[in-house]
Design an enzyme around this catalytic site. Structure first.
Site, PDB file in Angstrom:
ATOM      1  N   HIS A 832     -46.862  62.758 -29.352  1.00  0.00           N
ATOM      2  CA  HIS A 832     -48.355  62.050 -29.556  1.00  0.00           C
ATOM      3  C   HIS A 832     -48.277  61.053 -30.417  1.00  0.00           C
ATOM      4  CE1 HIS A 832     -50.384  65.657 -27.551  1.00  0.00           C
ATOM      5  NE2 HIS A 832     -49.152  66.279 -27.938  1.00  0.00           N
ATOM      6  N   THR A 833     -47.861  59.781 -30.100  1.00  0.00           N
ATOM      7  CA  THR A 833     -47.371  58.619 -30.882  1.00  0.00           C
ATOM      8  C   THR A 833     -48.645  58.120 -31.702  1.00  0.00           C
ATOM      9  OG1 THR A 833     -48.292  57.089 -29.237  1.00  0.00           O
ATOM     10  CG2 THR A 833     -45.854  57.921 -29.020  1.00  0.00           C
ATOM     11  N   CYS A 834     -50.105  58.390 -31.501  1.00  0.00           N
ATOM     12  CA  CYS A 834     -50.961  58.001 -32.319  1.00  0.00           C
ATOM     13  C   CYS A 834     -50.768  58.766 -33.497  1.00  0.00           C
ATOM     14  CB  CYS A 834     -52.343  58.304 -31.726  1.00  0.00           C
ATOM     15  SG  CYS A 834     -52.734  57.230 -30.060  1.00  0.00           S
ATOM     16  N   PHE A 835     -50.547  59.983 -33.489  1.00  0.00           N
ATOM     17  CA  PHE A 835     -50.760  61.049 -34.864  1.00  0.00           C
ATOM     18  C   PHE A 835     -49.055  61.390 -35.333  1.00  0.00           C
ATOM     19  CE2 PHE A 835     -54.317  62.060 -32.035  1.00  0.00           C
ATOM     20  CZ  PHE A 835     -55.208  61.560 -32.866  1.00  0.00           C
TER      21      PHE A 835
END
Length: 868
Positions: A832-835
């Site tokens: 989950h690249t955003c987080f």
């Protein structure tokens, strides 16, 4: 038949006639109220009004009736511009005074009006009844046909009348609302459309306000002993000045400043800590700072558009004393609760016209040391005072910085930044003002530079922790050598607007990966700058992933496309394939200049979003963006071969050069679309032989043509695109001037060193796993054996970050996370690249985990594999 009116009858009719909005024959526009000497006028004005007055039958005149001797008083002759002295007995009537004026000046009786304390004297009254005492001043107002703005006269006169009644203790229905409405009406009259609304018109309106004693009566109302008067005056004065601040254009600011100045002069005698005085002083500072105030010396005090230098210095001294007290208090109590911002803000505002006045004084006399200015200098004391104040403030601020530095060293501030914020903000504001003052005096800049150099460490920490976007810190550019990379980066980044957190405000893009560059160009180059400044929201077509991680990936991909040399926009340096400058042959692309503007926007947006894109600008490109010239040493990376040739020519023996052994003329040969072309470096350059005397000029012109002239349009369009994203487009040059070339390298490319696995582990946390779990031990052992490129791909898969900030993992501003996945052991990891989350199952063996990680660290798989 109409009866003939006597002069006395005509005067009585005139005195009773109401002012008509359409009547242009009411009052003389040259009205100037009579005043005593300044100190006497001020002292009389701020005392409460006594019961005596000029209302018909209203004043008993008991004090006068006890003394039947003659009374000496003054009458201001409006048209003549001076006062005359008259002697009369208390029992004499006002009519007799009018008749004597007619005998002296031949002003028709029906055109005369005598005003005392804001009220017209009635003909049948005696001097005793009007309260005329020794040394008082009457104003002579004429009803002339040249009168302008009669309605303004009427409105202000009505306001003065109501205020006067309140001062006498009389009941007035809803006085606050009535007076505020009259003041609002007056300002609206000044703003009403007119054929010629200019500074002269503004002067006339504010002269009316002043000449009708509106200022003095409102201040008198403020000190009146009757209940409610102080509150009424406070509300009305604030209302008037606030309307001037919010509704009047800059055309009126000079005149508004003069009105605010008069309020300040009178209220200052009430007390320098009085809330209304402080408000008026703040408004005066606003008008001084917001308008081009003309400062005059005492010789020019009759200039209606000027403000006296001497009038402002009492406030400068007062604010300077408060500022020194603030600095003293901040040493022991950094969070002290006092109007720090107001004090330093007002001090800065008052210094604007004062500095301008001193500059003008020096320019008229030449730039000579202040102590050598002649004693006839009208502002000599003020110039000397400001210089002494500069020294005093500079010494005090150094003491404050030394104390703050000790707190930083002792780490007192690590958890109490808000506690120290007032003091630190104050120090930065004072330093900015000292920088401005230092421009006025010989040697002052060197003194400031010395303090900044000695306090470099604490100054940089103050800039990083407490400099805000709302502040102006451009002054530090002149002292860039006392800053470090962190401080310069912080100041540069504050030139960008903050990225919005609300997705609805972001500029949305939906892009097909197969048309990445073309569609990105359409979304970014065709957008309004205001839309882009809010930030970007990005997703790829036919992919579920959205959010910051996808945006980071897009920045990397679009920059790879822009700087791909197959697109002919940029060329890389021979010795560093990540270092670029514009391609002089980019015109092969029909939209090349538009693409350079697009590129400027993309790079600015990447910086604004804090994304390192892995490319850097060559020095010659950076220097042009910063508005600086280029020399031989600057081209070392851009063209090593040309650099060596230029150095050889410059170092060659003069006799050898003069022998024409080089066979050079002022011509540069270039390949253009496969054809050889000769470009003359100066008019007739092909006939100018390079010699030992002109070789330096030849090298200079050669470099200018090769690296400046040939790419001037490309650089210009890139700069414009970059400026579109900044908070203000005129900050573009300042942005690059505030940085060193290496600073921008670090901001765009990030950390050049190999990824440290220890640093990576230090900034990673776990969910579902514990640091001691066998799977975590296997993971870090596998990562430690990866190649540098595999580590980059894994990091990109995990975070959409391929190039770490210069500080390493701590520069990301957040920890990375490893989550335990409940998927079967034959599944690949997900992210989950955003987080910054990496999720993988509890693999049963190290080889199984290694095999799965091997798959995702392949370039074509690791890219865009995150879920959201």
């Amino acid at each position: 038949m109409t009866p003939i009116e006597t002069p006395i009858q005509q005067q009585r009719l005139s005195s009773k006639r109401k002012l008509d909005d359409d009547d242009e024959s009411v009052l003389d526009d040259d009205l100037v109220y009579v005043r005593m000497r300044k100190e006497e006028t001020t002292e009389t004005t701020v005392k409460p009004w006594s019961g005596g007055g000029c209302r018909g039958g209203g004043g008993s005149g008991d004090g006068l009736l006890k003394n039947r001797g003659p009374v000496c008083f003054f009458i201001r002759m409006v048209s003549e511009g001076y006062s005359v002295v008259m002697n009369a007995f208390p029992e004499n009537t006002v009519q007799s005074i009018h008749e004597r004026i007619y005998e002296m000046k031949r002003i028709p009786l029906f055109e005369q009006r005598l005003i005392f304390k804001g009220k017209q004297l009635q003909w049948e009254q005696t001097l005793a009844e009007c309260g005329i005492q020794k040394d008082v001043i009457l104003e002579l107002v004429g009803r002339m046909r040249s009168t302008e703005h009669p309605q303004a006269w009427q409105v202000v006169n009505d306001m003065v009348t109501i205020a006067y009644d309140l001062c006498l203790g009389e009941n007035v229905q809803d006085p606050v609302k009535t007076v505020k409405n009259l003041l609002t009406t007056y300002i609206n009259l000044a703003l009403a459309p007119k054929p010629k609304l200019d500074s002269d018109s503004a002067t006339k309106y504010f002269q009316i306000f002043t000449n009708c004693s509106a200022i003095s009566i409102l201040v008198t109302l403020y000190v009146s002993p009757f209940t409610g008067n102080k509150s009424c005056s406070d509300t009305c004065i604030r209302h008037f000045l606030n309307c001037c601040k919010t509704t009047l254009s800059e055309t009126f600011h000079t005149q508004a400043a003069r009105v605010a100045l008069e309020f300040c002069k009178l209220l200052r005698r009430v007390g320098i800590h009085d809330p209304l005085y402080l408000y008026c002083r703040n408004c005066l500072g606003f008008f001084l700072e917001a308008s081009d105030i003309t400062l005059a010396s005492s010789e020019d005090q009759n200039d209606k558009g000027s403000v006296l230098v001497q009038d402002l210095f009492p406030f400068v001294r007062e604010l300077a004393d408060s500022l020194l007290m603030d600095l003293d208090m901040s040493i022991d109590t950094p969070s002290f609760a006092c109007p720090v911002t107001s004090n330093v803000g007002d001090f800065a505002a008052f210094l604007v016209p004062v500095r301008n006045g001193i500059k003008q004084q020096k320019s008229n006399r030449g730039f000579v040391p202040y102590h050598k200015l002649g004693r006839n200098s009208l502002v000599l004391k003020e110039i000397e005072y400001l210089f002494l104040l500069y020294d005093q403030l500079l010494c005090k601020i150094e003491i404050c910085l030394q104390k703050m530095d000790k707190r930083f060293v002792n780490k007192e501030m690590s958890h109490e930044e808000n506690y120290f914020h007032p003091a630190c903000s104050l120090y930065l504001s004072v330093l900015k003002e000292l920088h401005k003052i230092s421009k006025l005096y010989d040697g002052a800049s060197e003194k400031l530079q010395g303090v900044l150099t000695r306090q470099k460490a604490v100054l940089c920490q103050l800039l990083v922790k407490y400099a805000k976007r709302s502040d102006e810190h451009q002054w530090i550019l002149e002292h860039k050598n006392v800053t470090n990379f962190e401080a310069r980066r912080h100041l540069a980044m504050m030139m960008f607007p903050e990225v919005k957190e609300d997705y609805e405000e972001l500029h949305e893009m939906l892009i097909d990966r197969s048309q990445l560059l073309t569609e990105s160009f359409e979304y970014v180059a065709r957008a309004e700058p205001e839309s882009l400044r809010a930030g970007l929201f990005m997703e790829f077509k036919n992919e579920e992933a959205t959010g910051p991680g996808v945006l980071r990936e897009w920045f990397l991909l679009v920059c790879q496309a822009i700087f791909n040399q197959e697109n002919a926009l940029f060329v890389s340096c021979p010795n560093d394939q990540t270092r670029f400058l514009p391609n002089s042959a980019s015109k092969v692309h029909p939209l090349h200049l538009e693409y350079f503007s697009f590129c400027g926007r993309v790079i600015a947006l990447a910086l604004m979003h804090g994304v390192q894109v892995g490319i850097v600008f060559d020095r010659v490109f950076f220097l042009q963006l910063a508005g600086k010239s280029i020399c031989v040493e600057d081209i070392r990376d851009a063209d090593p071969e040309l650099y060596r040739s230029c150095k050889q020519i410059l170092d060659m023996d003069s006799d050898l050069v003069d022998s024409d052994a080089l066979g050079l003329t002022f011509v540069r040969e270039v390949d253009e679309l496969g054809h050889r072309k000769a470009i003359e470096l100066c008019p007739g350059g092909k006939d100018v032989v390079v010699t030992s005397k002109n070789r330096a000029k030849y090298i200079y012109l050669l470099i200018q043509n090769r690296f400046v002239t040939s790419i001037a349009q490309q650089v210009s369009h890139f700069a414009k695109g970059f400026a579109d994203i900044l908070s203000s487009t005129n900050l573009q040059t300042s942005f690059f001037q505030g940085l060193d070339p290496e600073d921008l390298d670090w901001m765009l490319r990030g950390c050049k060193d190999a990824i440290s696995v220890e640093d990576w582990k230090k900034h990673t946390e776990y969910n579902g796993y514990k640091e001691t779990d066998i799977q975590i031990s296997w993971f870090w052992e596998i990562v430690g054996k990866m190649t540098a490129e595999e580590k980059k791909i894994l990091l990109f898969f995990w975070t959409s970050v391929k190039y770490l900030p210069v500080e390493g993992f701590c520069g990301l501003g957040t920890h990375l996370y490893i989550y335990k996945s409940h998927e079967p052991g034959d599944h690949l990891p997900s992210s989950h690249t955003c987080f910054y989350r990496l999720c993988f199952p509890a693999y049963s063996s190290m080889p199984a985990m290694q095999a799965r990680l091997k798959v995702i660290t392949q370039e074509h798989i690791g890219s865009s594999f995150g879920t959201w």
